[in-house]
Design an enzyme around this catalytic site. Structure first.
Site, PDB file in Angstrom:
ATOM      1  CG  ASN A 214     -14.776   4.217  -1.864  1.00  0.00           C
ATOM      2  OD1 ASN A 214     -14.529   5.203  -1.183  1.00  0.00           O
ATOM      3  ND2 ASN A 214     -14.173   3.991  -3.035  1.00  0.00           N
ATOM      4  CG  ASP A 283     -10.243  -2.283  -6.979  1.00  0.00           C
ATOM      5  OD1 ASP A 283      -9.249  -1.534  -7.075  1.00  0.00           O
ATOM      6  OD2 ASP A 283     -10.521  -2.906  -5.934  1.00  0.00           O
ATOM      7  CE  LYS A 293     -34.720   7.442 -11.414  1.00  0.00           C
ATOM      8  NZ  LYS A 293     -35.690   8.195 -10.589  1.00  0.00           N
ATOM      9  CB  ILE A 312      -3.931   5.535 -10.519  1.00  0.00           C
ATOM     10  CG1 ILE A 312      -5.233   5.752 -11.293  1.00  0.00           C
ATOM     11  CG2 ILE A 312      -3.106   6.827 -10.504  1.00  0.00           C
ATOM     12  CD1 ILE A 312      -6.184   6.731 -10.654  1.00  0.00           C
ATOM     13  CB  VAL A 313      -0.668   3.315  -7.048  1.00  0.00           C
ATOM     14  CG1 VAL A 313      -1.101   1.861  -6.900  1.00  0.00           C
ATOM     15  CG2 VAL A 313       0.583   3.596  -6.222  1.00  0.00           C
ATOM     16  CG  PHE A 328      -2.741   4.926   1.856  1.00  0.00           C
ATOM     17  CD1 PHE A 328      -3.295   5.028   3.114  1.00  0.00           C
ATOM     18  CD2 PHE A 328      -1.751   5.812   1.488  1.00  0.00           C
ATOM     19  CE1 PHE A 328      -2.879   6.003   4.004  1.00  0.00           C
ATOM     20  CE2 PHE A 328      -1.315   6.795   2.359  1.00  0.00           C
ATOM     21  CZ  PHE A 328      -1.881   6.890   3.628  1.00  0.00           C
ATOM     22  CE  LYS A 346      -1.687  -2.759  -7.159  1.00  0.00           C
ATOM     23  NZ  LYS A 346      -2.899  -1.976  -6.872  1.00  0.00           N
TER      24      LYS A 346
END
Length: 407
Positions: A214, A283, A293, A312-313, A328, A346
């Protein structure tokens, strides 16, 4: 207001090739509200003109020890008394030697002897010169005299050598100046606390040469690390791949994938008081990674089956003795709705949300704006540099953390 608003910074430029960076350094300091006066040695003027520095600082550049235009002809005394901080950048091996020996044969070296202000230097020289015993002895002496050293960095040099001796880049110097004044001005709200911050993107491999990622630059996470350190915290940064220098005086753990980041976080999370999940973690990841390749075929489509990465959070917040956990939320619509929902689902102590669809903020931008939520309230942090936003967010986190942990 920023930490360096209206601070008087005397920038001393000596004769190294890195002098060309000082126009950008001056601009960055003045953008954040500092007043910058520039003093140049004669050799510095061979690399960048006084007119350039005058244009970006808004003040005449000084370079003559005996200046008839200065008050009573004593420019070194006038400038020495004016400064809140004297920053020598670049600081050559020659000037470092003069400063150590107390030689005062030009305007810059003389005012360094005459100033009551603190002095910081950003060394810049050939890597052999930097590692020479004389230079190392001089730097050790200056440290003992409470002269602050910022750098040097390591890497390719103008002469073709590779090694330590590069002047740290202007953004890092600005951060160092800001941190210096923050350390002087504010209480250490997080003194001795352990804080872990995730930063940057993750890369999810498709084959040995391709990956999914990203636009995260890591700038916000690294700014948070510096802000946390300035509040007295012991900071660990778990960082995905970024093109940023390591945050000063922080423990940097480099990772690539979401699984790597998960493992690095969980390995040390029980030692943390606060966890800030700033990284843009993928995600999903490809279910399988090709060993070689993948070759292009005549097919118009290539289907990659994706599977979910660990959250993770959420895993951190669900621990029995979870640290104070801050998430975040980078959103493109309905920011408040999605942020509050994420915080509740969460079980986060706080969440900082930003609208990455807005031009000039968020991913890869220098600036950001946040809306911060916690169970009993919310506040907005207006658009500003990521360093300023990080400082404001850490103040909020410290306040909420201390409120939640006070007896």
């Amino acid at each position: 207001m920023t930490a360096i608003a209206n601070k008087r910074i005397l920038l001393g430029i000596t004769g190294g090739i890195a002098a060309y960076k000082c126009a950008e350094l001056t601009r960055r300091l003045t953008e954040r509200g500092a007043q910058v006066r520039v003093v140049m040695t004669q050799s510095a003027q061979e690399f960048i003109t006084p007119l350039t520095l005058q244009a970006v600082s808004g003040f005449p550049v000084s370079h003559n020890l005996l200046d008839p235009a200065a008050e009573a002809g004593m420019g070194h005394i006038e400038l020495a008394k004016w400064a809140d901080l004297v920053l020598i950048a670049p600081a050559t091996a020659n000037f470092i030697a003069k400063l150590t020996a107390g030689i005062a044969d030009d305007l810059l070296s003389t005012l360094c002897l005459a100033t009551p202000a603190p002095i910081a230097i950003a060394p810049a020289m050939n890597q052999v010169m930097y590692q020479a015993p004389a230079t190392q002895a001089n730097l050790a002496t200056l440290k003992q005299r409470q002269v602050t050293l910022w750098g040097p960095a390591s890497g390719a040099q103008a002469c073709g050598d590779v090694g330590p001796g590069r002047m740290v880049n202007p953004d890092e110097l600005v951060t160092a100046v800001v941190d210096y004044f923050i350390d002087q001005a504010q209480p250490q709200l997080l003194a001795g606390k352990n804080i872990m911050i995730t930063a940057g993107p993750t890369r999810e491999a498709i084959d040995p040469v391709r990956y999914i990622s990203n636009h995260s630059s890591g700038k916000m996470g690294y700014a948070l690390a510096q802000a946390a350190r300035s509040l007295g915290a012991n900071v660990t940064v778990v960082s995905g791949p970024v093109a940023l220098a390591a945050p000063a005086k922080c423990n940097l753990v480099k990772v690539i994938s979401a699984l790597d980041m998960h493992d690095a976080v969980m390995a040390d999370i029980n030692q943390q008081d606060i966890f800030i999940a700033c990284a843009a973690v993928a995600d999903y990841r490809p279910a399988t990674i090709a060993e070689q390749k993948i070759k292009k075929t005549n097919n118009d489509e290539m289907i990659v089956r994706m599977i979910k990465n660990p959250d993770i959070v959420a895993k951190v917040a669900a621990l029995e003795n979870a640290p104070f956990t801050v998430g975040f939320a980078a959103e493109t619509q309905d920011v408040e709705h999605y942020a509050r929902d994420k915080m509740q689902r969460k079980n986060l102590a706080m969440i900082a949300a930003n609208d990455v669809s807005q031009s000039g903020q968020g991913f890869n931008a220098e600036d950001n704006a946040l809306t911060v939520f916690w169970p009993q309230g919310m506040t907005q942090i207006a658009l500003a540099s990521k360093q300023d936003v990080a400082a404001q967010l850490l103040q909020l986190i410290a306040t909420q953390f201390n409120a939640n942990t006070s007896p």
